[in-house]
Design a protein around this motif. Structure first.
Motif: not given
Lengths: 250, 285, 289
Positions: C132-138, C141-148
């Motif tokens: 997630v971190k790499n894909m969205f350039g954040l 990667g520890l985000t609500a999206f990853s949790g969802s």
């Protein structure tokens, strides 16, 4: 003749709907009473009142009294004791999915018999009385489900005998069986008659004629007629009986 | 729409997308298990399974965690199985359809839905503090047992109700009492179903972390518990600690722990399913 | 003697029958007993609507709004992903696939149910989070999206199995009638089977929701645990469950922080109680028909 069962003004209802209407009759010790009648005539309801198996039918209620050995089945008898004394064989063979031996030992074990030797004796005696011993004596420890339909039904008879009853109720015991199996069961019944009181509910009027000492005819919850078998089949008092035994309805 | 498009072609397109969605769900499962197996098996050895952890868990084995989980599972079954079976017997054989039964069913549904971390808090408040068991195998087992109850009750009830009515009638007609009938004519034939349900619920209990967080779990305890009043390590908690609480633990060690945990859970599931299908084919009624 | 024995056993059976009710009450009572202590000094309004969760500052702030919103974001995200996928999956496995394909897919979903959530959390942490971190350039990667995403995945067995049951309950004659009238399989599924299974499907969604909102370990490991009101799903959030799990170990028994965590648990309990109650109502409505 000793009176074994006295039924007085017995009415039965399912959820208030009438199933038996003021039935009065007496069953004597060591007789075979055949009960005939078309479907929904109340004959099975009547039979299941004698050992209180109706307790499990939803909405069942009754009026009147049934006495066995002078004791009211709904007031004086302890239910397990009653059912031990009044055994029952069901319409379809109902072996439990355990061994032949364990099926036979089921009743005695529940009544506290532990000794293996005693149980073996009971099993053998009961199987012999049901004319099944020769066929299964080498298969006592196989599953009862492996027996044929006729053998299963005789197993159920033997299982009932093993509980050492005095009265045995048969609820259309041959309805699913072939003629040869039926003949074997009828033979067993006549033999059992020497020792037990038998009540046989059947759809098959010829079977009632072959086996019973007396016959009772039920119609729409009413006991129409009860008399010696000969008389019911040759000179019935009621024309409804005549209509039924001559095959006009049912 | 339907007139314009050929329904057969629509169907093909829709089915393709349904297949795609299913694969999106199922393929990651295979991937996840694959990764765990491949990377975890590299550290898997006799020593890993039987040795105590060393150097603050950065080396050595995971035996105390395996043993702790084993104790918890045994404790859970000891408490949950009798209550669960008796409760199912009540629902299937004694209770009448009515308000009380409905209330019990509702309670079961709710127990099944309570979040595992809330069970953890309940265990802490009730077993650990109020009953003064302390953080111990006993308190943890009891907490997991309460959590497992709904699954065991539901599975057992279904198994009891699947036993034909005729078995009960036969038993009664031979003069057996109600309890004798249940004990000898019903329960033996429901046992495979009960067993399957119990094993499946235990496999879940074995993998739970949140309920044992405050009721048993020991962070780092390189020795075995001596009594049910001792704290213990447990596999799921150990994995949690390794992966988030201790810096610089070799990733392989974490994968190895995960593999053992997954293998345990899957194995229990397989055993449960095998029992079920074995008796299903053997069943003659 | 036999009668006495029978009585004792029946007493035991009855007591066990009540166990579920007793435990639900016990759980609720013990949560209340500890949780309500917080409100001796701290107001309920501030607890529910306060924007700051600073349990160890002086004075402490126990505003649960960020936690509630955190749970909600993650849960809604997971529901949005898992419901369509779950329906598709249940239809494909239950109505379309046959033979070995069906068995393999079913086994796959059952395998997923068997994997402990901590393991999925761990795998999510080492695979999904960097992805997630790499894909969205954040920055993380520890985000609500990853949790969802993770939770959607974890809710799948619940949703699929209950929906499959609901589909199975649709009488065979419906299908046969529709096919006999010349409808395609898909038309039958869409026009006949799905509408008849509607309440079962709703129940499945709700139970999935209940499962997701209560999930603890995996969420705690991959959502970043920042107790701030989230502005986007690509930010770290902290859920109610994760708060309890992460902080209970550090609290002193009998402190306000300790009571506050129990109060959060009351919230969770009430939410899941309501969700399960509704789901059960939908399931029973279907059975009554």
């Amino acid at each position: 003749m000793v009176e074994k069962i006295q039924v007085q003004d017995l009415s039965a209802y399912y959820d208030g709907a009438l199933a038996l209407k003021k039935v009065n009759l007496t069953i004597y010790d060591h007789e075979i009473l055949g009960i005939i009648g078309p479907a929904n005539s109340g004959k099975t309801t009547f039979l299941r009142t004698l050992n209180r198996m109706n307790d499990f039918s939803p909405g069942f209620s009754y009026e009147g009294s049934v006495r066995i050995d002078g004791k009211d089945v709904y007031r004086d008898w302890e239910v397990p004791q009653l059912r031990k004394s009044v055994g029952m064989v069901f319409a379809i063979p109902t072996p439990l999915p355990i061994t032949v031996f364990e099926n036979l030992a089921y009743g005695p074990r529940r009544h506290g018999i532990r000794s293996r030797k005693r149980l073996s004796e009971i099993v053998e005696r009961s199987l012999k009385a049901a004319f099944l011993w020769d066929e299964v004596k080498d298969r006592l420890h196989e599953s009862a489900m492996k027996l044929s339909g006729g053998q299963q039904q005789r197993l159920c008879i033997a299982r009932t005998l093993a509980a050492e009853p005095e009265v045995i109720l048969f609820d259309e015991p041959c309805s699913g069986l072939d003629p040869i199996s039926t003949a074997k069961i009828e033979e067993a019944m006549r033999e059992l008659n020497k020792q037990y009181t038998l009540v046989l509910v059947t759809n098959n009027t010829k079977q009632a004629a072959r086996v019973s000492d007396r016959v009772a005819f039920f119609l729409m919850g009413e006991l129409v007629e009860i008399d010696e078998t000969e008389k019911v089949f040759t000179i019935p008092k009621d024309e409804r009986t005549e209509g039924y035994v001559s095959g006009r309805y049912g | 729409m339907n007139q314009l498009m050929n329904p057969r072609r629509t169907e093909k397109i829709v089915f393709f997308f349904l297949l795609l969605s299913t694969l999106v769900v199922v393929l990651p499962v295979i991937l996840v298990v694959g990764i765990i197996v491949v990377r975890g098996s590299s550290v898997l050895s006799w020593e890993f399974l039987t040795a105590l952890p060393r150097m603050g868990m950065k080396a050595g084995g995971i035996f105390p965690a395996i043993f702790g989980t084993f104790c918890l599972v045994v404790g859970t079954v000891v408490f949950a199985l009798p209550v669960g079976i008796f409760s199912a017997i009540y629902l299937s054989e004694y209770s009448k359809r009515g308000r009380l039964t409905r209330l019990i069913e509702l309670a079961i549904v709710n127990l099944a839905g309570v979040p595992s971390v809330v069970y953890g808090l309940f265990g802490l408040g009730f077993f650990v503090v109020f009953l003064n068991f302390g953080a111990s195998i006993l308190a943890g087992s009891l907490t997991l047992a309460v959590m497992s109850l709904p699954v065991i009750i539901t599975a057992s009830r279904e198994a009891l109700q699947a036993v034909p009515k005729s078995f009960r009638e036969v038993s009664y007609s031979l003069g057996a009492t109600k309890w004798q009938t249940i004990r000898h004519a019903v329960l033996p034939h429901a046992l495979p179903g009960i067993l399957t349900g119990t094993i499946l619920s235990l496999s879940r209990a074995a993998g739970e972390t949140a309920p044992i967080l405050f009721t048993v779990a020991a962070f780092y305890l390189p020795k075995l518990p001596k009594s049910v009043f001792d704290q213990a390590m447990a596999l799921p908690y150990h994995l949690y600690v390794l992966s988030t609480q201790v810096p610089n633990v070799k990733l392989e060690l974490q994968y190895g722990t995960a593999l053992v945990l997954v293998a345990l859970a899957v194995l229990m599931n397989i055993v449960g399913i095998v029992i079920r299908s074995y008796f299903r084919t053997k069943k003659q009624w | 003697m036999r009668r006495y024995y029978e009585r004792v056993v029946e007493g035991l059976v009855f007591a066990s029958g009540m166990a579920s009710i007793i435990f639900v009450i016990l759980i609720f009572v013990f949560l209340l007993k500890e949780g309500l202590m917080l409100f001796r000094e701290f107001s309920v309004i501030k607890f529910l609507l306060g924007k700051h969760w600073y349990p160890i500052s002086e004075p402490p702030q126990f505003g649960t709004l960020p936690l509630i919103l955190g749970s909600l974001w993650v849960t809604l995200g997971a529901t949005a992903i898992s419901v369509p996928l779950g329906i598709a999956c249940a239809i494909f496995i239950g109505e379309i696939a046959s033979g070995w394909l069906r068995e393999v897919l079913k086994a796959g979903v059952e395998l997923l149910a068997a994997i402990p959530s901590i393991v999925l959390g761990f795998i999510g942490l080492v695979t999904l989070v960097p992805l997630v971190k790499n894909m969205f350039g954040l920055s993380t990667g520890l985000t609500a999206f990853s949790g969802s995403v993770m939770l959607a995945f974890m809710a799948m067995p619940t949703i699929v199995s209950i929906m499959e049951d609901a589909l199975n309950l649709v009488p065979k004659t419906y299908r046969e009638g529709s096919i006999a009238m010349g409808a395609t399989k898909w038309q039958t599924i869409r026009r006949i089977i799905l509408p008849s299974a509607a309440s079962g499907i709703i129940a499945a969604v709700m139970l999935g929701f209940g499962r997701v909102i209560g999930e603890t370990m995996a969420v705690m490991m991959i959502t970043g645990n920042a107790a701030v009101i989230p502005k986007s799903i690509f930010q770290p959030v902290r859920t109610m469950t994760a708060t309890i799990a992460a902080e209970m170990g550090e609290t002193v028994q009998g402190s306000d922080h300790y009571f506050a965590l129990f109060a959060v648990a009351i919230l969770l309990f009430v939410i899941t109680f309501a969700v399960n109650f509704l789901a059960d109502w939908f399931l029973h409505r279907k059975k009554a028909r």
